[in-house]
Design an enzyme around this catalytic site. Structure first.
Site, PDB file in Angstrom:
ATOM      1  CG  ASP A  38       7.721   0.265   4.643  1.00  0.00           C
ATOM      2  OD1 ASP A  38       6.802   0.798   5.309  1.00  0.00           O
ATOM      3  OD2 ASP A  38       8.054  -0.940   4.778  1.00  0.00           O
ATOM      4  CD  GLU A  53      -1.475   3.864  10.578  1.00  0.00           C
ATOM      5  OE1 GLU A  53      -1.890   3.564  11.722  1.00  0.00           O
ATOM      6  OE2 GLU A  53      -0.848   3.070   9.850  1.00  0.00           O
ATOM      7  CB  VAL A  89       9.399  -6.444   8.540  1.00  0.00           C
ATOM      8  CG1 VAL A  89      10.223  -7.276   7.551  1.00  0.00           C
ATOM      9  CG2 VAL A  89       8.702  -7.358   9.554  1.00  0.00           C
ATOM     10  CG  MET A 122       4.238  -3.721  13.286  1.00  0.00           C
ATOM     11  SD  MET A 122       5.362  -2.486  13.987  1.00  0.00           S
ATOM     12  CE  MET A 122       5.621  -3.167  15.613  1.00  0.00           C
TER      13      MET A 122
HETATM   14  N1  LIG Z   1       7.956  -2.466   7.272  1.00  0.00           N
HETATM   15  C1  LIG Z   1       6.931  -2.492   8.161  1.00  0.00           C
HETATM   16  N2  LIG Z   1       6.929  -3.418   9.134  1.00  0.00           N
HETATM   17  C2  LIG Z   1       5.901  -3.481  10.024  1.00  0.00           C
HETATM   18  N3  LIG Z   1       4.844  -2.650  10.019  1.00  0.00           N
HETATM   19  C3  LIG Z   1       4.807  -1.711   9.046  1.00  0.00           C
HETATM   20  C4  LIG Z   1       3.862  -0.684   8.744  1.00  0.00           C
HETATM   21  C5  LIG Z   1       2.535  -0.462   9.399  1.00  0.00           C
HETATM   22  N4  LIG Z   1       2.519   0.195  10.739  1.00  0.00           N
HETATM   23  C6  LIG Z   1       3.418   1.329  10.887  1.00  0.00           C
HETATM   24  C7  LIG Z   1       3.892   1.275  12.333  1.00  0.00           C
HETATM   25  C8  LIG Z   1       5.336   0.842  12.359  1.00  0.00           C
HETATM   26  C9  LIG Z   1       6.291   1.986  12.294  1.00  0.00           C
HETATM   27  S1  LIG Z   1       6.905   2.335  13.883  1.00  0.00           S
HETATM   28  C10 LIG Z   1       7.213   3.994  13.743  1.00  0.00           C
HETATM   29  C11 LIG Z   1       7.822   4.484  15.009  1.00  0.00           C
HETATM   30  O1  LIG Z   1       7.655   5.882  15.131  1.00  0.00           O
HETATM   31  C12 LIG Z   1       8.300   6.637  14.067  1.00  0.00           C
HETATM   32  C13 LIG Z   1       8.164   8.136  14.391  1.00  0.00           C
HETATM   33  O2  LIG Z   1       6.863   8.419  14.773  1.00  0.00           O
HETATM   34  C14 LIG Z   1       3.073   0.204  12.961  1.00  0.00           C
HETATM   35  O3  LIG Z   1       1.845   0.705  13.479  1.00  0.00           O
HETATM   36  C15 LIG Z   1       2.817  -0.718  11.818  1.00  0.00           C
HETATM   37  C16 LIG Z   1       4.361  -0.004   7.664  1.00  0.00           C
HETATM   38  N5  LIG Z   1       5.553  -0.551   7.250  1.00  0.00           N
HETATM   39  C17 LIG Z   1       5.851  -1.593   8.083  1.00  0.00           C
END
Ligand SMILES: Nc1ncnc2c(CN3C[C@H](CCSCCOCCO)[C@@H](O)C3)c[nH]c12
Length: 227
Positions: free
Chosen positions: A195, A11, A151, A171
Site C-alpha cells: 500500500d 507473510e 500509517v 511496524m
Molecule cells: N501502511 C502501513 N503502515 C504500517 N505498517 C505497514 C505494513 C507492514 N506490516 C503489516 C502489518 C500492519 C497491518 S495490521 C493488519 C491487521 O489485521 C488485518 C486483518 O488480518 C504490520 O505487521 C506491519 C504494510 N503497510 C503498512
C-alpha cells in the site's frame, strides 16, 4: 543457523511452502519451525504484529535457537514515489518513527544509550542485489521506518519521510534492527509494497497482503540459495 522472521502468518506461510519442516516448537506464544532447506537447518517464525512482538521473537531466535543471521520478509507501506504495490525494497537501515523524547532535546527516534538508525548487513544486501540482477528484478534499497501504528495518512507519511528519509514504513524492522545490533547478529530485511501508507491504505493492504507476501517470499527463497 539462519533465522527467518515475519510479522504475520500471511507473510510466513508462502515461505514455509518451500521448506521441509522437521519440527515445530511452541515457545513464548510463538511457533518456531525448524526446517531443512537445501541441506541447511533454518528456524522460521512469525512474531505477530508490532515492535514488541517482533523484539520477543527475534531475541528468542538468537538466544534460544542460536540464529547467527536474521532475515525478515514481509510487506510494507511505500513512501518513495517510485515504489509501486508489489515492488521490492531492502533496508539499508531501520528506525523507530514513533519514539519521541524530543522534549529532552533528543532527536526524533533517539533513545539514550541506543541510536536512531540500525544498519542492515551490507554483505547480505549485496547478495540480494546480485540475486536481483540475475533475476532482472529492480530491488530498491533505503531507510525503512517502523512504528506501532498502521500509517494511513499522507501527512504522517510525509513527516516520517522528512524526518527519517524513509523509503518505506512498517511496524517491526526498527525493533528487530535494535535487537540484532545489541546481539551482534547480522540483520537483513526485505519487504514488498502492499500500500502507499496514505488515506485508503487499509483497503489496499487487505487486497494486496497475500500477493505482496508471496513476492517477498519468492525473492527470499532465491536469496537463501545463495547463502
Ligand atoms: N501502511 C502501513 N503502515 C504500517 N505498517 C505497514 C505494513 C507492514 N506490516 C503489516 C502489518 C500492519 C497491518 S495490521 C493488519 C491487521 O489485521 C488485518 C486483518 O488480518 C504490520 O505487521 C506491519 C504494510 N503497510 C503498512
Amino acid at each position: 543457523m539462519t533465522g527467518i522472521l515475519c510479522a504475520m502468518r500471511e507473510e510466513l506461510d508462502p515461505i514455509l511452502e518451500y521448506m521441509n519442516i522437521k519440527e515445530k516448537i511452541k515457545h513464548a506464544n510463538n511457533i518456531f519451525y525448524i526446517a531443512e532447506f537445501e541441506g541447511e537447518d533454518i528456524v522460521l517464525a512469525y512474531s505477530k504484529i508490532g515492535k514488541v512482538n517482533a523484539s520477543i521473537t527475534a531475541t528468542i531466535m538468537i538466544e534460544k535457537f542460536g540464529v547467527d543471521k536474521l532475515l525478515f520478509s514481509g510487506v510494507a507501506g511505500g513512501v518513495d514515489e517510485d515504489l509501486k504495490i508489489g515492488d521490492l525494497i531492502i533496508a539499508t537501515k531501520t528506525c523507530q518513527h514513533d519514539v519521541d523524547l524530543t522534549v529532552f532535546g533528543y532527536e526524533p527516534g533517539y533513545i539514550p544509550e541506543s541510536k536512531v538508525f540500525f544498519e542492515c548487513d551490507e554483505d547480505l544486501n549485496n547478495i540480494a542485489q546480485n540475486v536481483a540482477g540475475k533475476l532482472g528484478i529492480k530491488l530498491k534499497d533505503g531507510v525503512i521506518a517502523s512504528g506501532d501504528q498502521f500509517v494511513h495518512s499522507k501527512e504522517r507519511k510525509e513527516w516520517i519521510k522528512k524526518i527519517f528519509n524513509a523509503s518505506a514504513i512498517e511496524m517491526e524492522g526498527g525493533a528487530v534492527g535494535c535487537v540484532c545490533w545489541n546481539e551482534g547478529v547480522p540483520f537483513f530485511m526485505l519487504r514488498a509494497i502492499s500500500d502507499t501508507a496514505e488515506e485508503g491504505a487499509g483497503v489496499d493492504f487487505d487486497e494486496f497482503l497475500e500477493e505482496s507476501s508471496k513476492i517477498s517470499a519468492k525473492f527470499l527463497i532465491e536469496m537463501l540459495k545463495e547463502l
